[in-house]
Enzyme design. Structure first.
Site, PDB file in Angstrom:
ATOM      1  N   THR A  38       0.728  -1.166  -0.048  1.00 15.55           N
ATOM      2  CA  THR A  38      -0.024  -0.007   0.022  1.00 15.55           C
ATOM      3  C   THR A  38       0.854   1.286   0.049  1.00 15.55           C
ATOM      4  OG1 THR A  38      -1.773  -1.244   1.197  1.00 15.55           O
ATOM      5  CG2 THR A  38      -1.651   1.244   1.355  1.00 15.55           C
ATOM      6  N   TYR A  51      -8.050   0.805  -3.636  1.00 13.29           N
ATOM      7  CA  TYR A  51      -6.972   0.979  -4.236  1.00 13.29           C
ATOM      8  C   TYR A  51      -6.269  -0.279  -4.785  1.00 13.29           C
ATOM      9  CZ  TYR A  51      -4.656  -0.613  -0.284  1.00 13.29           C
ATOM     10  OH  TYR A  51      -4.337  -1.522   0.879  1.00 13.29           O
ATOM     11  N   THR A 117       1.742  -4.343   4.101  1.00 19.22           N
ATOM     12  CA  THR A 117       1.443  -4.765   5.700  1.00 19.22           C
ATOM     13  C   THR A 117       0.975  -6.240   5.729  1.00 19.22           C
ATOM     14  OG1 THR A 117      -0.786  -3.861   5.871  1.00 19.22           O
ATOM     15  CG2 THR A 117       1.278  -2.358   6.415  1.00 19.22           C
ATOM     16  N   ASP A 118       0.092  -6.660   4.790  1.00 20.78           N
ATOM     17  CA  ASP A 118      -0.625  -8.073   4.988  1.00 20.78           C
ATOM     18  C   ASP A 118       0.414  -9.064   5.571  1.00 20.78           C
ATOM     19  OD1 ASP A 118      -2.624  -6.594   4.289  1.00 20.78           O
ATOM     20  OD2 ASP A 118      -3.127  -7.644   2.610  1.00 20.78           O
ATOM     21  N   LYS A 190       0.128  -7.847  12.844  1.00 24.66           N
ATOM     22  CA  LYS A 190      -0.806  -6.983  12.531  1.00 24.66           C
ATOM     23  C   LYS A 190      -2.176  -7.476  13.263  1.00 24.66           C
ATOM     24  CE  LYS A 190      -2.857  -5.219   8.320  1.00 24.66           C
ATOM     25  NZ  LYS A 190      -2.793  -4.848   6.810  1.00 24.66           N
ATOM     26  N   GLU A 311      -2.692 -28.954  28.275  1.00 25.70           N
ATOM     27  CA  GLU A 311      -3.833 -29.683  28.042  1.00 25.70           C
ATOM     28  C   GLU A 311      -3.766 -30.910  27.200  1.00 25.70           C
ATOM     29  OE1 GLU A 311      -7.688 -27.747  28.238  1.00 25.70           O
ATOM     30  OE2 GLU A 311      -6.425 -25.754  27.857  1.00 25.70           O
TER      31      GLU A 311
HETATM   32  N1  ASP Z   1      -2.671  -5.610   0.732  1.00 24.60           N
HETATM   33  C1  ASP Z   1      -2.008  -4.655   1.048  1.00 24.60           C
HETATM   34  C2  ASP Z   1      -0.461  -5.269   0.948  1.00 24.60           C
HETATM   35  O1  ASP Z   1       0.009  -5.846   2.082  1.00 24.60           O
HETATM   36  C3  ASP Z   1      -2.099  -3.655   2.200  1.00 24.60           C
HETATM   37  C4  ASP Z   1      -0.913  -3.011   2.954  1.00 24.60           C
HETATM   38  O2  ASP Z   1       0.279  -2.898   2.292  1.00 24.60           O
HETATM   39  O3  ASP Z   1      -1.276  -2.282   3.897  1.00 24.60           O
HETATM   40  O4  ASP Z   1       0.244  -5.069  -0.004  1.00 24.60           O
END
Ligand code: ASP
Length: 354
Positions: A38, A51, A117-118, A190, A311
């Site tokens: 992103t 996007y 971020t994924d 995350k 457990e």
């Molecule tokens: N889907 C995007 C990615 O991981 C989300 C992000 O970058 O925040 O590339």
């Protein structure tokens, strides 16, 4: 004519002052390796939620951050341009190789990786295991695309470069800088699909903070990483298949059996609670372990450890507990560990160390 002793002394002092200030002003050299995400995303307008990731090049991203070149002399390289949902082991191995090459040169003081971020936690943790350098290696991303109102990418990139250029960031393992916080690759996760403050390091806490390029550090990571890590992916082109299977109420054991049949070398269960699952699934795990597949119990719960024999009788069933690694990181450790044959007991030790 010979200069007077006083004149010679003034010249010597002037030379010392000039060379000291040259040293003080020497800017760090930081290389930015761009992979997409992103932070390189673009939308049709500044206020729409839809996007496309990985649209903007590294040069355009750097140009969008005023004053970044005051922090360091920057070079950029495009490694890939994908949303991190498409991040692959192939790209991770390429990144690890390039970081190793750059870190070995005297004219690279730190490395920044722009990334979606994924799956940032997977790449960060993978690099933490396999990259052998004490120079700062810093991942950065953003939650809003570059075209959004209040895009978070530019300041995140500025802070990431400030950390990568900082000698105090050395020997802290692979780091992630976002929204003013500096996380260890081992602890971060995350926690929000959309919020700007999406990364947390529950329980163990932050490595430090970076606010407008001013860094503060609180701790060194507790686990093994960098030069102390035993893992080496030099020449590796493929990682063994390791599947994650999500546990829930009344789960079917079929997927565990199917994973074994499809050739998985390892299985990570995203268990309920303390890495638990129902009896029929535990039986399937025991069958898999007997067939030589390494089965790791992790948890779908965000915080807390999964330990042995709480457990579940791991000793009897031949299972491994992921300790403080969530399923996605437990899978990375297992994939790297299984590059050579290892017994469940040896793998268990790795989960306590890494
Ligand atoms: N889907 C995007 C990615 O991981 C989300 C992000 O970058 O925040 O590339």
């Amino acid at each position: 004519m010979k200069p007077s002793p006083l004149f010679a002394r003034i010249i010597a002092i002037a030379l010392i002052v000039v060379s000291f200030s040259a040293v003080a002003q020497k800017k760090a050299n930081v290389v930015i390796l761009a992979t997409g995400g992103t932070i390189a995303g673009a939308a049709g307008s500044g206020v729409q939620s839809g996007y496309t990731s990985g649209q903007v090049t590294i040069d355009a991203m750097v140009n969008a951050v005023p004053d970044i070149t005051k922090l360091a002399t920057i070079k950029g390289e495009q490694i890939s341009n994908v949303g991190s949902q498409d991040m692959s082991f192939e790209i991770m191995l390429k990144l690890a190789k390039r970081i190793g090459e750059l870190a070995a040169t005297a004219d690279c003081d730190g490395i920044v990786i722009t990334h979606g971020t994924d799956t940032m936690e997977e790449t960060a943790y993978f690099l933490n295991l396999v990259v052998k350098t004490d120079k700062p290696v810093v991942l950065v991303g953003s939650m809003r695309p570059s075209t959004a109102v209040s895009a978070d990418g530019p300041l995140n990139l500025y802070n990431a470069v400030a950390v990568a250029a900082d000698p105090n960031a050395k020997n802290r393992g692979v780091l992630l800088v976002m929204n003013d916080w500096i996380h260890s690759a081992q602890t971060l996760t995350k926690v929000s699909t959309t919020a700007v403050q999406t990364f947390m390091s529950p329980i163990r806490g932050l490595i430090g903070t970076s606010a407008y390029g001013k860094n503060e550090y609180y701790r060194y990571p507790h686990n093994l990483y960098g030069a102390k890590s035993e893992f080496d992916v030099t020449g590796v082109t493929k990682l063994p298949r390791v599947d994650i299977i999500y546990a829930d109420a009344d789960m079917s054991p079929d997927l565990i059996d199917a994973s074994v049949k499809l050739g998985a070398k390892g299985i990570v269960i995203a268990g309920v609670g303390n890495g638990n699952m129902n009896k029929v699934s535990l039986d399937a795990c025991a069958r898999a372990a007997k067939a030589g597949v390494i089965v790791v119990r992790s948890s779908r719960v965000t915080t807390g450890n999964v330990d042995r024999n709480v457990e579940v009788n791991d000793d009897q069933l031949g299972l491994v507990a992921s300790y403080d690694l969530n399923p996605q990181k437990a899978r990375i450790l297992l994939s790297v560990a299984l590059l050579k044959p290892r017994k469940p007991a040896e793998i268990q030790k790795l989960y306590y160390q890494y």
